[in-house]
Each structure stands twice: as structure tokens, then as C-alpha cells.
Motif scaffolding. Structure first.
Motif, PDB file in Angstrom:
ATOM      1  N   ASN A 249      43.469  47.132  26.556  1.00 59.31           N
ATOM      2  CA  ASN A 249      44.170  46.385  27.600  1.00 59.31           C
ATOM      3  C   ASN A 249      44.638  47.326  28.700  1.00 59.31           C
ATOM      4  O   ASN A 249      44.551  47.012  29.898  1.00 59.31           O
ATOM      5  N   ILE A 250      45.146  48.489  28.298  1.00 63.13           N
ATOM      6  CA  ILE A 250      45.611  49.482  29.280  1.00 63.13           C
ATOM      7  C   ILE A 250      44.446  49.944  30.153  1.00 63.13           C
ATOM      8  O   ILE A 250      44.548  50.008  31.387  1.00 63.13           O
ATOM      9  N   LEU A 251      43.321  50.269  29.524  1.00 66.73           N
ATOM     10  CA  LEU A 251      42.150  50.705  30.295  1.00 66.73           C
ATOM     11  C   LEU A 251      41.662  49.593  31.218  1.00 66.73           C
ATOM     12  O   LEU A 251      41.314  49.848  32.371  1.00 66.73           O
ATOM     13  N   GLY A 252      41.652  48.356  30.725  1.00 66.48           N
ATOM     14  CA  GLY A 252      41.219  47.233  31.552  1.00 66.48           C
ATOM     15  C   GLY A 252      42.060  47.087  32.803  1.00 66.48           C
ATOM     16  O   GLY A 252      41.535  46.847  33.906  1.00 66.48           O
ATOM     17  N   ILE A 253      43.367  47.230  32.654  1.00 62.79           N
ATOM     18  CA  ILE A 253      44.258  47.171  33.816  1.00 62.79           C
ATOM     19  C   ILE A 253      43.910  48.277  34.799  1.00 62.79           C
ATOM     20  O   ILE A 253      43.838  48.055  36.022  1.00 62.79           O
ATOM     21  N   GLU A 254      43.650  49.475  34.292  1.00 66.88           N
ATOM     22  CA  GLU A 254      43.324  50.602  35.184  1.00 66.88           C
ATOM     23  C   GLU A 254      41.977  50.401  35.871  1.00 66.88           C
ATOM     24  O   GLU A 254      41.802  50.798  37.024  1.00 66.88           O
ATOM     25  N   TYR A 255      41.007  49.768  35.188  1.00 68.17           N
ATOM     26  CA  TYR A 255      39.725  49.479  35.836  1.00 68.17           C
ATOM     27  C   TYR A 255      39.934  48.537  37.031  1.00 68.17           C
ATOM     28  O   TYR A 255      39.386  48.765  38.116  1.00 68.17           O
ATOM     29  N   ILE A 256      40.706  47.491  36.820  1.00 64.93           N
ATOM     30  CA  ILE A 256      40.928  46.515  37.896  1.00 64.93           C
ATOM     31  C   ILE A 256      41.728  47.142  39.040  1.00 64.93           C
ATOM     32  O   ILE A 256      41.426  46.924  40.221  1.00 64.93           O
ATOM     33  N   LYS A 257      42.716  47.940  38.697  1.00 69.24           N
ATOM     34  CA  LYS A 257      43.504  48.627  39.737  1.00 69.24           C
ATOM     35  C   LYS A 257      42.617  49.579  40.542  1.00 69.24           C
ATOM     36  O   LYS A 257      42.760  49.689  41.762  1.00 69.24           O
ATOM     37  N   ALA A 258      41.698  50.259  39.865  1.00 64.70           N
ATOM     38  CA  ALA A 258      40.784  51.171  40.561  1.00 64.70           C
ATOM     39  C   ALA A 258      39.854  50.409  41.497  1.00 64.70           C
ATOM     40  O   ALA A 258      39.563  50.868  42.614  1.00 64.70           O
ATOM     41  N   ILE A 259      39.373  49.251  41.072  1.00 62.82           N
ATOM     42  CA  ILE A 259      38.526  48.412  41.933  1.00 62.82           C
ATOM     43  C   ILE A 259      39.275  48.042  43.199  1.00 62.82           C
ATOM     44  O   ILE A 259      38.734  48.130  44.316  1.00 62.82           O
ATOM     45  N   LYS A 260      40.539  47.645  43.042  1.00 63.28           N
ATOM     46  CA  LYS A 260      41.350  47.267  44.210  1.00 63.28           C
ATOM     47  C   LYS A 260      41.635  48.472  45.092  1.00 63.28           C
ATOM     48  O   LYS A 260      41.518  48.397  46.329  1.00 63.28           O
ATOM     49  N   LYS A 261      41.995  49.593  44.481  1.00 60.44           N
ATOM     50  CA  LYS A 261      42.340  50.791  45.253  1.00 60.44           C
ATOM     51  C   LYS A 261      41.147  51.300  46.057  1.00 60.44           C
ATOM     52  O   LYS A 261      41.292  51.732  47.200  1.00 60.44           O
ATOM     53  N   GLN A 262      39.958  51.236  45.457  1.00 55.84           N
ATOM     54  CA  GLN A 262      38.760  51.737  46.120  1.00 55.84           C
ATOM     55  C   GLN A 262      38.090  50.694  47.017  1.00 55.84           C
ATOM     56  O   GLN A 262      37.068  50.981  47.631  1.00 55.84           O
ATOM     57  N   LYS A 263      38.709  49.481  47.067  1.00 60.01           N
ATOM     58  CA  LYS A 263      38.129  48.380  47.850  1.00 60.01           C
ATOM     59  C   LYS A 263      36.670  48.163  47.458  1.00 60.01           C
ATOM     60  O   LYS A 263      35.787  47.944  48.288  1.00 60.01           O
ATOM     61  N   SER A 264      36.420  48.230  46.163  1.00 59.54           N
ATOM     62  CA  SER A 264      35.075  48.057  45.620  1.00 59.54           C
ATOM     63  C   SER A 264      34.717  46.573  45.576  1.00 59.54           C
ATOM     64  O   SER A 264      35.584  45.710  45.411  1.00 59.54           O
ATOM     65  N   SER A 265      33.432  46.291  45.677  1.00 57.03           N
ATOM     66  CA  SER A 265      32.955  44.905  45.579  1.00 57.03           C
ATOM     67  C   SER A 265      32.655  44.517  44.128  1.00 57.03           C
ATOM     68  O   SER A 265      32.178  43.411  43.862  1.00 57.03           O
ATOM     69  N   LEU A 266      32.916  45.418  43.173  1.00 58.39           N
ATOM     70  CA  LEU A 266      32.682  45.126  41.760  1.00 58.39           C
ATOM     71  C   LEU A 266      33.516  43.921  41.305  1.00 58.39           C
ATOM     72  O   LEU A 266      34.699  43.825  41.624  1.00 58.39           O
ATOM     73  N   THR A 267      32.900  43.027  40.562  1.00 61.21           N
ATOM     74  CA  THR A 267      33.612  41.897  39.964  1.00 61.21           C
ATOM     75  C   THR A 267      33.993  42.263  38.532  1.00 61.21           C
ATOM     76  O   THR A 267      33.118  42.578  37.722  1.00 61.21           O
ATOM     77  N   PRO A 268      35.292  42.239  38.186  1.00 65.30           N
ATOM     78  CA  PRO A 268      35.678  42.562  36.814  1.00 65.30           C
ATOM     79  C   PRO A 268      35.450  41.389  35.865  1.00 65.30           C
ATOM     80  O   PRO A 268      35.733  40.239  36.203  1.00 65.30           O
ATOM     81  N   LEU A 269      34.925  41.687  34.687  1.00 66.48           N
ATOM     82  CA  LEU A 269      34.733  40.711  33.621  1.00 66.48           C
ATOM     83  C   LEU A 269      35.230  41.342  32.319  1.00 66.48           C
ATOM     84  O   LEU A 269      35.220  42.566  32.183  1.00 66.48           O
TER      85      LEU A 269
END
Length: 404
Positions: free
Chosen positions: A163-183
């Protein structure tokens, strides 16, 4: 071609990983699965059971199409920096989505928790500092501070590592303004830290490794928990190198590094801080094994994982300033292996990649990759002399693995 990204260690690849891989492909409707995989040393500060080349082979034979290495400067790091590096690689290679396993399995709870943490950031920080003053570790303080603010079941349990890693993945997507969709897909049966087999077919990597080391190289006890390619490759590795890697293989090298270092020299090592150098030196003198050493340096303030990562950095002589920070992204894509489908994907997208694709070491000289090479050389010391030489040379001679 629609590519889904996975962030993995495969230490080793087991049935739970196979479930996650196929569920991810289905959830994303993906044609291609791209894995960013830690190299020879892992996020929890441990040497991988077998080399990254064997783990790459496991991944490809079990359904991954492309394996890229997560550089050492991100791989042996706390969750935030680990996630930031991995996301930057998946974004650069053109993935449309990332799918991670979690204890929750519910993406909405991740998004809700992230929003809550952002809204309550000031109060959370104050609570964390209060708990830190009691002498607990930072992760423990974060968990306690978080639960002090909410006991709602609609928020994530931050005591769970995935769960902790998942939160960090989503935060990284937002921080990097990535177009990746989290699932996300729910982990099946086994808990991340389970040391014992929890079902007839699914077991944690921790319990599998424990069984392996208890059997002195025998694979009989784990056969039902890993796919056939994993079982065969583990047996092949043990036959070729006569060892599976664990910290005890490196204890004499770590002890030597400590005993020949001054406190001032140790303070230059990444993550050595707050007087830890004196505790490390004292423990090195009176410890006869890595397990004993860890028990001698462990305190409430520092997690076992944090201390193991610090030991990896001492072993590799990695200094402050050489590792990635929270804002850094990967600088290259180190290709470890691919299937024919993966090769077709890379050929099609080669001109669109936002980072250089490294398939030959001679073609890239960046500082980050030098850390990877040093880590690979140190890792090879975990096997006997002549075999160590062979493993060391492999890092320079091995071309990306091709399957199919």
C-alpha cells in the motif's frame, strides 16, 4: 501497441507474481508487459537470491516482454525515491499504464488516502515529529501519526508495504506529470512479509527464500509455489555457482570495509548519520555474523530495512551525493532482456523514447550506470573465487537476453 508497466524484484519469480502479471495484462488490455526490475541489490537492502540475468530470464519465460533495470541509485532506496525512478522509466519507455499489487486492491482508496494526506500534511508532520521524539522509527511514526488522524476503513492501511509503495507510485505519476494510468490488483493469499507458506500454491518471496536457505540449495520444498521456469533456473544457478546469495555471503567483506574505515570516512557514506558510524564500528568488532551484527546495531529508531540498505552502501562504498534524490528521474534505460514481441515494440518506438536505450555498456558512460557496474562487481563476490570471476565478467559480456 498498448504497454502496461510493472515494478518488480522477482526474488524469485513465483506464482503470486504470475497471477499479478496476467491480471495486470488483463486489467490494462495490454499487448505488451514491461517490467522495471531492481538489479543485484534490492529495495530492502538485500542481495538478490540469484543474479539479475537469471531473474530476467525468469521474467521473460513467465510472460514479461521487456525487462529494464532499475538503477542502483533508485533501487536501494526508501519507497519515495524507489518509486520516482521506476515511474520515470516506465513513462520514458512509453507505457500507457502501471499496474501494482496491493493489499487493498482498490484504486479509489489510494486516491482518497493521497488527497487526505495532502490536506492534512501540516498536522501529519506535527504528529510524526511527536512520535519520532519517543524514539520510534520514521515509518512507524508515519503510521502512528496517520492512524491518529483517521480510523476510517475507507482509507488505506499504511502499515502494509505494498500500500505504501502504491501511494508513492501514484504520487510520482502526479509529480512527474506523467500520462501513466495507475491500476491495482489485490495480492493473492500471501502477505508480503509472511515467513511461512500460507496456501497450497501461493507463497510470499520471503517464505520461499526461507525455505530455500533451510534446504541447502534443494528446490523440492518450493516446487508448488513457483512456475516451472523458475524452478529450473534456480536449480541451474545453484548448480553453476554453488550458492544462493544472502547477506552472510558478504559479511566478511562488510566487516573488512568497516574495520578499515575511520568514523570520518563512514560519515561520508550515504545514509550514515546521527552518530551511527560509532555504533557500526563497535558492532563490527564484536559480531561474528551479519545476523549478529544487525542485532547489535538495531534500535527502535532505525528499521531493519533501513539498516540493511545502509550496509549495502557501505559494502559498495557509495557516498552521499551519488544516490538519487526525491526529485531525480532516471537518465537511461538499461535493457536486460526481451521477447520477440518486446523487440518489435522497441523497434517501433525507438525514435520516440525520451531516454537513451542502453543495450551495450560501451555505448553509455553516465555516472549512474557506473554505480550499477560497481554493484554488480561487488555482488559477484558472493560466490567462490573462479565462479566470482565468471559472474563479474558476465556483467560486461552479457547482451540483453532474447526469448522467442
Amino acid at each position: 501497441m498498448n504497454a502496461v508497466g510493472l515494478i518488480v524484484e522477482y526474488n524469485p519469480f513465483h506464482n503470486g507474481h504470475a497471477f499479478h502479471l496476467h491480471a495486470s495484462r488483463e486489467a490494462a488490455g495490454a499487448d505488451i508487459v514491461i517490467a522495471v526490475m531492481s538489479g543485484n541489490f534490492l529495495q530492502r537492502g538485500e542481495p538478490a537470491l540469484v543474479s539479475k540475468w537469471y531473474r530476467t530470464n525468469m521474467a521473460l519465460l513467465n510472460g514479461v516482454d521487456i525487462v529494464l533495470e532499475l538503477p542502483y541509485m533508485f533501487a536501494v532506496q526508501k519507497a519515495e525515491i524507489f518509486a520516482n525512478g521506476a515511474i520515470s522509466i516506465l513513462d520514458a519507455v512509453g507505457c500507457k499504464s502501471i499496474c501494482f499489487g496491493s493489499e487493498s486492491g482498490d484504486l479509489s482508496s489510494f486516491l482518497k488516502t493521497i488527497d487526505f494526506l495532502s490536506e492534512q500534511s501540516d498536522q501529519l508532520e506535527e504528529n510524526i515529529n511527536q512520535f519520532m521524539e519517543t524514539g520510534v522509527s520514521y515509518p512507524k511514526a508515519v503510521s502512528q501519526a496517520y492512524h491518529q488522524l483517521t480510523d476510517s476503513s475507507s482509507f488505506l492501511d499504511l502499515g502494509k508495504p505494498n500500500n505504501i509503495l502504491g501511494i508513492e507510485y501514484i504520487k510520482a505519476i502526479k509529480k512527474q506529470k506523467s500520462s501513466l494510468t495507475p491500476l491495482t490488483v489485490a495480492r493473492k493469499n500471501a502477505d508480503y512479509h509472511d515467513e511461512h507458506f500460507a496456501s497450497e500454491t501461493i507463497a510470499s518471496a520471503t517464505s520461499i527464500r526461507k525455505a530455500i536457505f533451510s534446504k541447502d540449495g534443494s528446490q523440492v520444498s518450493i516446487g508448488q509455489y513457483v512456475p516451472e521456469p523458475t524452478k529450473l533456473l534456480l536449480s541451474e544457478y545453484y548448480k553453476e555457482y554453488q550458492v544462493f546469495h544472502q547477506w552472510e555471503n558478504y559479511w566478511s567483506f562488510l566487516q573488512f570495509r568497516l574495520l578499515q574505515s575511520s568514523p570520518e570516512e563512514l560519515r561520508e557514506i550515504y545514509e550514515v548519520e546521527e552518530g551511527l558510524e560509532n555504533r557500526l564500528l563497535a558492532a563490527a568488532i564484536r559480531s561474528g555474523s551479519f545476523q549478529e551484527f544487525m542485532e547489535n546495531i538495531k534500535t527502535k529508531r532505525y528499521t531493519w530495512t533501513r539498516l540493511q540498505r545502509l550496509c549495502v552502501h557501505i559494502l559498495t562504498n557509495t557516498k552521499k551525493g551519488q544516490m538519487a534524490g526525491p526529485e531525480d528521474k532516471a537518465a537511461y534505460l538499461r535493457l536486460l532482456g526481451m521477447t520477440s514481441k518486446g523487440k518489435a515494440y522497441l523497434n517501433k518506438r525507438k525514435k520516440d523514447l525520451s531516454l537513451p536505450l542502453v543495450s551495450k555498456l560501451s555505448s553509455y558512460k553516465g555516472a549512474g550506470i557506473q554505480l550499477d557496474l560497481k554493484a554488480a562487481r561487488i555482488y559477484s563476490l558472493g560466490v567462490a573465487n573462479q565462479l566470482s570471476k565468471e559472474l563479474m565478467i558476465q556483467e560486461f559480456k552479457q547482451h540483453p537476453i532474447m526469448i522467442g
